[in-house]
Design a protein around this motif. Sequence first.
Motif, PDB file in Angstrom:
ATOM      1  N   ALA A  68       3.554  -4.883   5.366  1.00  0.00           N
ATOM      2  CA  ALA A  68       5.009  -4.994   5.510  1.00  0.00           C
ATOM      3  C   ALA A  68       5.393  -6.382   6.014  1.00  0.00           C
ATOM      4  N   SER A  69       4.556  -6.926   6.904  1.00  0.00           N
ATOM      5  CA  SER A  69       4.877  -8.256   7.463  1.00  0.00           C
ATOM      6  C   SER A  69       4.841  -9.330   6.381  1.00  0.00           C
ATOM      7  N   LYS A 123       9.673  -5.465  11.124  1.00  0.00           N
ATOM      8  CA  LYS A 123       8.258  -5.846  10.976  1.00  0.00           C
ATOM      9  C   LYS A 123       7.545  -5.826  12.325  1.00  0.00           C
TER      10      LYS A 123
END
Length: 352
Positions: A68-69, A123
């Motif tokens: 996701a980051s 995040k």
Amino acid sequence: MDALQLDTVRISDDKTCLEILDQTLLPNTIKVVKVSRLEDIWEAIRLLRVRGAPAIGVCAGYAIALAASQIDTDDPVRFCEEFLKQKAYLASARPTAVNLFWALDRMERTMRAHLDKPVSTVKEILFTEAQAIRDEDVSISRRIGELGFALLKHGDGILTHCNAGTLATAKYGTATAPIYIARERGWSDLRVYCDETRPLLQGARLTAFELHSAGIDTTLICDNMASITMKRGLIDIIFVGCDRVARNGDTANKIGTSGVAILAKHYGIPFYVCAPSSTIDMSLETGDQIPIEERPPEEVTEMWYAQRMAPEGIRVCNPAFDVTEHTLITGIITEKGLCRPPFDRAFAELGI
Ligand code: MRU
């Protein structure tokens, strides 16, 4: 070296990769591999570099936070779409251990609960949640260890199958946690027997390695020696881990576990399953509904041998797990308490 000091999986300090202790190389080589691409993390789970239901859950939490980051958008809708794609991909790595899906679902709920915030904040929150899954796993295993320890007597012989040890969790293991707690309390008279656990030898390579390194009296046996070991009166209690437990208590664990349970019943030995409550899948009525992973034939015909030990072209059946019927299980030790049959009622009473 004490295996309790090893980290099964962690996120790097700069949060750019996962550091996975490569369990395919144990016990001969202790090597940490660094992986940042989702494909490589998927492969690490698939090839059992990281394995064991709770550790797979911890890895999945970190993996989806890391992936996701790396999503390159500030738009929450696009972020969410991309997150779900990555989640589905990770969920396809292995089918049986429910902790994989449990951890990914928990991460998705966290993501959705914060979607009103800037993507950069979401995040960060995902990394925090992944760390929480890891930290909770340590305390859950410890609690299982304390409850299991209460069942032990000085001098007991304990049989375990596969590796439900510290290497299969963030720390302590589930089936091994009572043994580590006993060591902490100064007990030095427990005897542990590890089934080698064909075909991938998690008992020989991992459980024997970690318990021996911890100075625990450990004896390795081949899987087909469990019966005589019980008959000789050497086993007083059995602790195993699990990959998924159905509502009625039927339990999927490493192939061979159900055979151990059948033998235990024959010899009148108590058989306990050690299960974080996240491993109990209340959506499944019985163990018949648990998907069983089928793995490559080479694990049976070639792996670990200097040369192939089966005829070319032979048909191989290699189910990685089997289901132990609830009627064979004396108790299921969760962090919320020790469940006795009927298990569906016991789970409900503990709010599982
Ligand atoms: O195929 P594996 O090595 O992931 O199988 C592991 C087991 O069967 C363990 O007993 C189970 O995951 C419990 S680990 C606490």
